[in-house]
Motif scaffolding. Structure first.
Motif, PDB file in Angstrom:
ATOM      1  N   GLY A 180      -9.643  -2.574  -5.590  1.00 12.43           N
ATOM      2  CA  GLY A 180      -9.555  -2.564  -4.131  1.00 12.43           C
ATOM      3  C   GLY A 180      -8.928  -1.276  -3.614  1.00 12.43           C
ATOM      4  O   GLY A 180      -9.392  -0.691  -2.629  1.00 12.43           O
ATOM      5  N   ASN A 181      -7.877  -0.819  -4.300  1.00 11.56           N
ATOM      6  CA  ASN A 181      -7.238   0.447  -3.920  1.00 11.56           C
ATOM      7  C   ASN A 181      -8.166   1.634  -4.157  1.00 11.56           C
ATOM      8  O   ASN A 181      -8.226   2.562  -3.347  1.00 11.56           O
ATOM      9  CB  ASN A 181      -5.935   0.644  -4.712  1.00 11.56           C
ATOM     10  CG  ASN A 181      -4.809  -0.231  -4.208  1.00 11.56           C
ATOM     11  OD1 ASN A 181      -4.668  -0.433  -3.004  1.00 11.56           O
ATOM     12  ND2 ASN A 181      -4.005  -0.765  -5.115  1.00 11.56           N
ATOM     13  N   MET A 182      -8.906   1.601  -5.280  1.00 15.74           N
ATOM     14  CA  MET A 182      -9.812   2.702  -5.616  1.00 15.74           C
ATOM     15  C   MET A 182     -10.929   2.835  -4.591  1.00 15.74           C
ATOM     16  O   MET A 182     -11.452   3.927  -4.371  1.00 15.74           O
ATOM     17  CB  MET A 182     -10.401   2.488  -7.011  1.00 15.74           C
ATOM     18  CG  MET A 182      -9.391   2.655  -8.143  1.00 15.74           C
ATOM     19  SD  MET A 182      -8.740   4.343  -8.262  1.00 15.74           S
ATOM     20  CE  MET A 182     -10.200   5.194  -8.864  1.00 15.74           C
TER      21      MET A 182
ATOM     22  N   ASP B  36       0.848  -1.185   0.000  1.00 15.66           N
ATOM     23  CA  ASP B  36       0.000   0.000   0.000  1.00 15.66           C
ATOM     24  C   ASP B  36       0.886   1.238   0.000  1.00 15.66           C
ATOM     25  O   ASP B  36       1.925   1.281   0.681  1.00 15.66           O
ATOM     26  CB  ASP B  36      -0.901   0.005   1.237  1.00 15.66           C
ATOM     27  CG  ASP B  36      -1.885  -1.160   1.219  1.00 15.66           C
ATOM     28  OD1 ASP B  36      -2.158  -1.672   0.114  1.00 15.66           O
ATOM     29  OD2 ASP B  36      -2.355  -1.562   2.294  1.00 15.66           O
ATOM     30  N   ILE B  37       0.510   2.231  -0.750  1.00 17.30           N
ATOM     31  CA  ILE B  37       1.344   3.419  -0.931  1.00 17.30           C
ATOM     32  C   ILE B  37       1.481   4.177   0.380  1.00 17.30           C
ATOM     33  O   ILE B  37       0.497   4.522   1.026  1.00 17.30           O
ATOM     34  CB  ILE B  37       0.738   4.344  -2.002  1.00 17.30           C
ATOM     35  CG1 ILE B  37       0.682   3.605  -3.351  1.00 17.30           C
ATOM     36  CG2 ILE B  37       1.554   5.624  -2.132  1.00 17.30           C
ATOM     37  CD1 ILE B  37      -0.010   4.381  -4.448  1.00 17.30           C
ATOM     38  N   THR B  38       2.738   4.405   0.777  1.00 14.33           N
ATOM     39  CA  THR B  38       3.030   5.198   1.975  1.00 14.33           C
ATOM     40  C   THR B  38       4.159   6.163   1.661  1.00 14.33           C
ATOM     41  O   THR B  38       5.025   5.877   0.830  1.00 14.33           O
ATOM     42  CB  THR B  38       3.452   4.300   3.158  1.00 14.33           C
ATOM     43  OG1 THR B  38       4.571   3.485   2.752  1.00 14.33           O
ATOM     44  CG2 THR B  38       2.312   3.396   3.580  1.00 14.33           C
ATOM     45  N   GLU B  39       4.150   7.285   2.311  1.00 17.72           N
ATOM     46  CA  GLU B  39       5.209   8.279   2.126  1.00 17.72           C
ATOM     47  C   GLU B  39       6.387   7.908   3.022  1.00 17.72           C
ATOM     48  O   GLU B  39       6.299   7.987   4.237  1.00 17.72           O
ATOM     49  CB  GLU B  39       4.690   9.683   2.467  1.00 17.72           C
ATOM     50  CG  GLU B  39       3.610  10.196   1.526  1.00 17.72           C
ATOM     51  CD  GLU B  39       4.133  10.428   0.115  1.00 17.72           C
ATOM     52  OE1 GLU B  39       5.350  10.689  -0.020  1.00 17.72           O
ATOM     53  OE2 GLU B  39       3.336  10.339  -0.835  1.00 17.72           O
ATOM     54  N   LYS B  40       7.500   7.499   2.400  1.00 18.60           N
ATOM     55  CA  LYS B  40       8.692   7.130   3.168  1.00 18.60           C
ATOM     56  C   LYS B  40       9.910   7.805   2.556  1.00 18.60           C
ATOM     57  O   LYS B  40      10.145   7.699   1.345  1.00 18.60           O
ATOM     58  CB  LYS B  40       8.880   5.604   3.175  1.00 18.60           C
ATOM     59  CG  LYS B  40       7.774   4.859   3.887  1.00 18.60           C
ATOM     60  CD  LYS B  40       8.009   3.368   3.849  1.00 18.60           C
ATOM     61  CE  LYS B  40       9.214   2.956   4.643  1.00 18.60           C
ATOM     62  NZ  LYS B  40       9.374   1.476   4.696  1.00 18.60           N
ATOM     63  N   ASN B  41      10.649   8.461   3.392  1.00 25.06           N
ATOM     64  CA  ASN B  41      11.847   9.157   2.932  1.00 25.06           C
ATOM     65  C   ASN B  41      13.057   8.250   3.142  1.00 25.06           C
ATOM     66  O   ASN B  41      13.753   8.329   4.151  1.00 25.06           O
ATOM     67  CB  ASN B  41      12.014  10.478   3.694  1.00 25.06           C
ATOM     68  CG  ASN B  41      13.169  11.299   3.152  1.00 25.06           C
ATOM     69  OD1 ASN B  41      13.600  11.110   2.005  1.00 25.06           O
ATOM     70  ND2 ASN B  41      13.691  12.202   3.967  1.00 25.06           N
ATOM     71  N   ILE B  42      13.290   7.332   2.180  1.00 24.39           N
ATOM     72  CA  ILE B  42      14.414   6.414   2.284  1.00 24.39           C
ATOM     73  C   ILE B  42      15.213   6.452   0.989  1.00 24.39           C
ATOM     74  O   ILE B  42      14.710   6.848  -0.067  1.00 24.39           O
ATOM     75  CB  ILE B  42      13.939   4.972   2.563  1.00 24.39           C
ATOM     76  CG1 ILE B  42      13.009   4.470   1.446  1.00 24.39           C
ATOM     77  CG2 ILE B  42      13.260   4.875   3.908  1.00 24.39           C
ATOM     78  CD1 ILE B  42      12.614   3.013   1.592  1.00 24.39           C
ATOM     79  N   SER B  43      16.463   6.027   1.080  1.00 27.21           N
ATOM     80  CA  SER B  43      17.336   6.009  -0.086  1.00 27.21           C
ATOM     81  C   SER B  43      16.985   4.827  -0.984  1.00 27.21           C
ATOM     82  O   SER B  43      16.255   3.909  -0.598  1.00 27.21           O
ATOM     83  CB  SER B  43      18.797   5.905   0.351  1.00 27.21           C
ATOM     84  OG  SER B  43      19.040   4.647   0.966  1.00 27.21           O
ATOM     85  N   PHE B  44      17.542   4.847  -2.203  1.00 30.28           N
ATOM     86  CA  PHE B  44      17.287   3.762  -3.147  1.00 30.28           C
ATOM     87  C   PHE B  44      17.834   2.445  -2.613  1.00 30.28           C
ATOM     88  O   PHE B  44      17.206   1.397  -2.761  1.00 30.28           O
ATOM     89  CB  PHE B  44      17.928   4.079  -4.501  1.00 30.28           C
ATOM     90  CG  PHE B  44      17.791   2.982  -5.514  1.00 30.28           C
ATOM     91  CD1 PHE B  44      16.580   2.757  -6.152  1.00 30.28           C
ATOM     92  CD2 PHE B  44      18.868   2.151  -5.812  1.00 30.28           C
ATOM     93  CE1 PHE B  44      16.445   1.722  -7.071  1.00 30.28           C
ATOM     94  CE2 PHE B  44      18.744   1.131  -6.726  1.00 30.28           C
ATOM     95  CZ  PHE B  44      17.527   0.919  -7.368  1.00 30.28           C
ATOM     96  N   MET B  45      19.019   2.498  -1.967  1.00 32.15           N
ATOM     97  CA  MET B  45      19.620   1.285  -1.423  1.00 32.15           C
ATOM     98  C   MET B  45      18.753   0.712  -0.303  1.00 32.15           C
ATOM     99  O   MET B  45      18.585  -0.509  -0.205  1.00 32.15           O
ATOM    100  CB  MET B  45      21.028   1.583  -0.905  1.00 32.15           C
ATOM    101  CG  MET B  45      22.018   1.952  -1.999  1.00 32.15           C
ATOM    102  SD  MET B  45      22.216   0.607  -3.204  1.00 32.15           S
ATOM    103  CE  MET B  45      22.978  -0.641  -2.172  1.00 32.15           C
ATOM    104  N   GLN B  46      18.194   1.584   0.539  1.00 32.50           N
ATOM    105  CA  GLN B  46      17.304   1.114   1.600  1.00 32.50           C
ATOM    106  C   GLN B  46      16.044   0.485   1.007  1.00 32.50           C
ATOM    107  O   GLN B  46      15.549  -0.530   1.506  1.00 32.50           O
ATOM    108  CB  GLN B  46      16.929   2.278   2.522  1.00 32.50           C
ATOM    109  CG  GLN B  46      18.060   2.770   3.407  1.00 32.50           C
ATOM    110  CD  GLN B  46      17.675   4.003   4.190  1.00 32.50           C
ATOM    111  OE1 GLN B  46      17.119   4.965   3.642  1.00 32.50           O
ATOM    112  NE2 GLN B  46      17.953   3.992   5.479  1.00 32.50           N
TER     113      GLN B  46
ATOM    114  N   LEU C 296       0.600  -5.005   2.914  1.00 35.20           N
ATOM    115  CA  LEU C 296       0.593  -5.672   1.616  1.00 35.20           C
ATOM    116  C   LEU C 296      -0.826  -6.086   1.258  1.00 35.20           C
ATOM    117  O   LEU C 296      -1.529  -6.668   2.074  1.00 35.20           O
ATOM    118  CB  LEU C 296       1.502  -6.905   1.677  1.00 35.20           C
ATOM    119  CG  LEU C 296       1.750  -7.684   0.387  1.00 35.20           C
ATOM    120  CD1 LEU C 296       2.501  -6.833  -0.622  1.00 35.20           C
ATOM    121  CD2 LEU C 296       2.537  -8.963   0.683  1.00 35.20           C
ATOM    122  N   SER C 297      -1.245  -5.751   0.040  1.00 36.11           N
ATOM    123  CA  SER C 297      -2.580  -6.113  -0.442  1.00 36.11           C
ATOM    124  C   SER C 297      -2.462  -7.040  -1.646  1.00 36.11           C
ATOM    125  O   SER C 297      -1.471  -7.000  -2.375  1.00 36.11           O
ATOM    126  CB  SER C 297      -3.378  -4.859  -0.817  1.00 36.11           C
ATOM    127  OG  SER C 297      -3.622  -4.062   0.319  1.00 36.11           O
TER     128      SER C 297
END
Length: 554
Positions: free
Chosen positions: A423-425, A317-327, A395-396
């Protein structure tokens, strides 16, 4: 070595243990002689200190302070030569040593402290040299198993034989990584037990020993095996005392060799995973030119054409996370491994692929869907729970209808992604949605509005061009006729007219259209056009009401 073993040396003949008998099994790594009053600052862990007690002959307080500090530094013990500067060891020192369980030795006057130090250190060094030699031989033995292609299982068998305890390799999910152990039930609750916080002293990076909460209260010792950015664990079923250096060194050699073998296996696994995902991506994108090519390539990955499959597509599910590409990559890898680990426990074969940040599960359907539906749902729910616990992600899943053959999987994949999309809509989170075939109005709403208008206009343009002013009556008759599945008597009954009137009107419709109403394609076209007409009129009504509301607000 232990203090009790060191005291068996001839150089300690005549020595006696006057206090701290409970600490007789303390480890001794070195022996030192006290030649200065500030020895406290140079004390070491597992050190046996011997002295003539010259500095304490008139200073009982300093002797007691030394004993306290030696206990704090986890020293092995204190040996005092009597009958020279001290006639006997003071009772206060004996009492304190007993209280602290620190071994206190009385050394005879005829024994040289230099001999004690030298012969003790020489004996300890001989033991360490022998341990190192054995460790090198053990390492070579384990390496030969790998070089000869016998694999990790052979290392585990050899290690178990050397230390006389059962050994199993656990993956980073604390489950058996290789099939060399016939009691998997021991580890069923190990992951839950540790991750839930019951074992607060468990560490991924250090050796851990604890008892399982099962009927037999099995004791296990975990040795971390670090490879490809994560830890596996060499699990010894039994307690290994810290003083057993030989066993520890043997196990450490095994962990070193296994770590390199796991790194090699992981590199091969990653390469195969990349090839599998490339195949699946090309498959669902229609990149293969023939069905024969699909069937041939599918066999390489264990996919058979004459096999039914159910497709489930999972996405975070879409969440706002400020992480690097490697993370982000590391997190995706962890999720993939967690899903893969759970799928291995399922009783039916499930293939796992990734594409477009999605996790695709292809389950081979042996019997009917109803027989496997509930277990499959339980598996997906378990995956959702594990991902939430270990990755803090939701996870969906969208689930397709089953595909009759391998070549039909792209359709099933599209159905699963559609189920996930709807389902997301609908605003759901952490859901499992089964694909449902769309009703005609739902399908039509998916078509751009301007295309619907054009289709409707093109279909009924002939009626608009007809000079006959009664074309609305003709259209009504045609609509009822199609709704009654082309049944003349039922059409006449609903319109309250004679059957011959219906026949006449339908013949007029055929003249205007220029095609027979008995043609299936034409009746389908007209049915769709009438459905579109209802949608258009519905939208017009909504637009009119919206304008009225805006006017009233103004």
């Amino acid at each position: 070595m232990r203090l009790s073993e060191l005291l068996d040396l001839p150089v300690f003949n005549g020595a006696s243990l006057v206090a701290g008998n409970q600490g007789i099994e303390r480890e001794v790594n070195t022996v030192n002689m006290m030649d200065a009053p500030d020895i406290i600052h140079f004390l070491k862990k597992n050190e046996l200190l011997v002295t003539t007690a010259f500095h304490f002959k008139d200073d009982l307080h300093s002797l007691l302070h030394l004993i306290k500090e030696m206990e704090k530094q986890d020293c092995s013990g204190l040996g005092i030569k009597t009958k020279r500067f001290l006639d006997q060891i003071p009772d206060e020192a004996v009492s304190l040593a007993n209280e602290l369980q620190l071994p206190l030795l009385e050394l005879p006057i005829q024994t040289s402290l230099g001999d004690i130090v030298n012969k003790s250190l020489s004996h300890i060094l001989d033991i360490r040299t022998n341990e190192l030699h054995n460790a090198m031989q053990t390492h070579q033995q384990f390496t030969n198993h790998i070089m000869s292609g016998q694999g990790i299982n052979k290392i585990l068998e050899s290690l178990s034989s050397l230390i006389h305890l059962p050994v199993v390799l656990l993956n980073h999910h604390l489950r058996p990584a290789v099939n060399n152990f016939n009691q998997p039930s021991i580890f069923e609750h190990l992951e839950t037990l540790i991750t839930s916080g019951h074992h607060l002293h468990f560490s991924k990076t250090t050796i851990s020993t604890f008892s399982l909460l099962n009927e037999t209260r099995d004791t296990i010792t975990l040795f971390p095996v670090y490879s490809h950015k994560q830890y596996s664990y060499l699990c010894i079923l039994g307690f290994i005392p810290l003083s057993d250096r030989s066993t520890f060194l043997t196990v450490e050699q095994a962990t070193n060799v296994i770590a390199f073998e796991l790194m090699k296996e992981n590199a091969l696994k990653q390469n195969r995973r990349r090839i599998e995902n490339e195949f699946f991506t090309n498959f669902i994108n229609g990149s293969f030119s023939t069905n024969e090519e699909i069937i041939s390539r599918g066999k390489e990955f264990g996919l058979l054409n004459e096999q039914r499959y159910v497709c489930a597509v999972g996405k975070l599910d879409i969440t706002e996370k400020n992480i690097s590409f490697m993370q982000y990559q590391s997190e995706q890898e962890l999720i993939y491994d967690k899903i893969e680990s759970e799928l291995q426990l399922f009783h039916q074969k499930i293939h796992l692929f990734t594409t477009d940040h999605s996790y695709i599960l292809l389950m081979q359907l042996k019997g009917g869907w109803k027989d496997i539906e509930q277990p499959f749902f339980s598996l997906l729910e378990t995956l959702q729970t594990k991902i939430a616990i270990h990755c803090q992600e939701e996870l969906s899943f969208g689930i397709s209808n089953y595909a009759q053959q391998l070549i039909h999987i792209p359709i099933s994949y599209k159905e699963a992604t559609d189920a996930l999309y709807y389902g997301n809509m609908s605003g759901k989170k952490k859901f499992i949605e089964i694909y449902q075939p769309k009703e005609v109005p739902e399908i039509l709403r998916m078509v751009p509005y301007e295309h619907l208008i054009k289709f409707y206009s093109d279909t009924f343009q002939a009626f608009a061009n007809d000079p006959n002013k009664d074309h609305q009556i003709l259209l009504q008759t045609l609509s009822v006729y199609l709704e009654t599945h082309c049944h003349l008597a039922e059409t006449a009954k609903r319109l309250y007219v004679h059957r011959n009137t219906v026949i006449y009107r339908l013949e007029k419709c055929e003249e205007i259209i220029g095609r027979s109403l008995k043609e299936a394609d034409e009746t389908l076209r007209l049915r769709l056009a009438f459905r579109i007409k209802a949608l258009i009129q519905g939208n017009s009504t909504l637009d009119h009401k919206s304008k009225e509301m805006k006017s009233s607000n103004i």
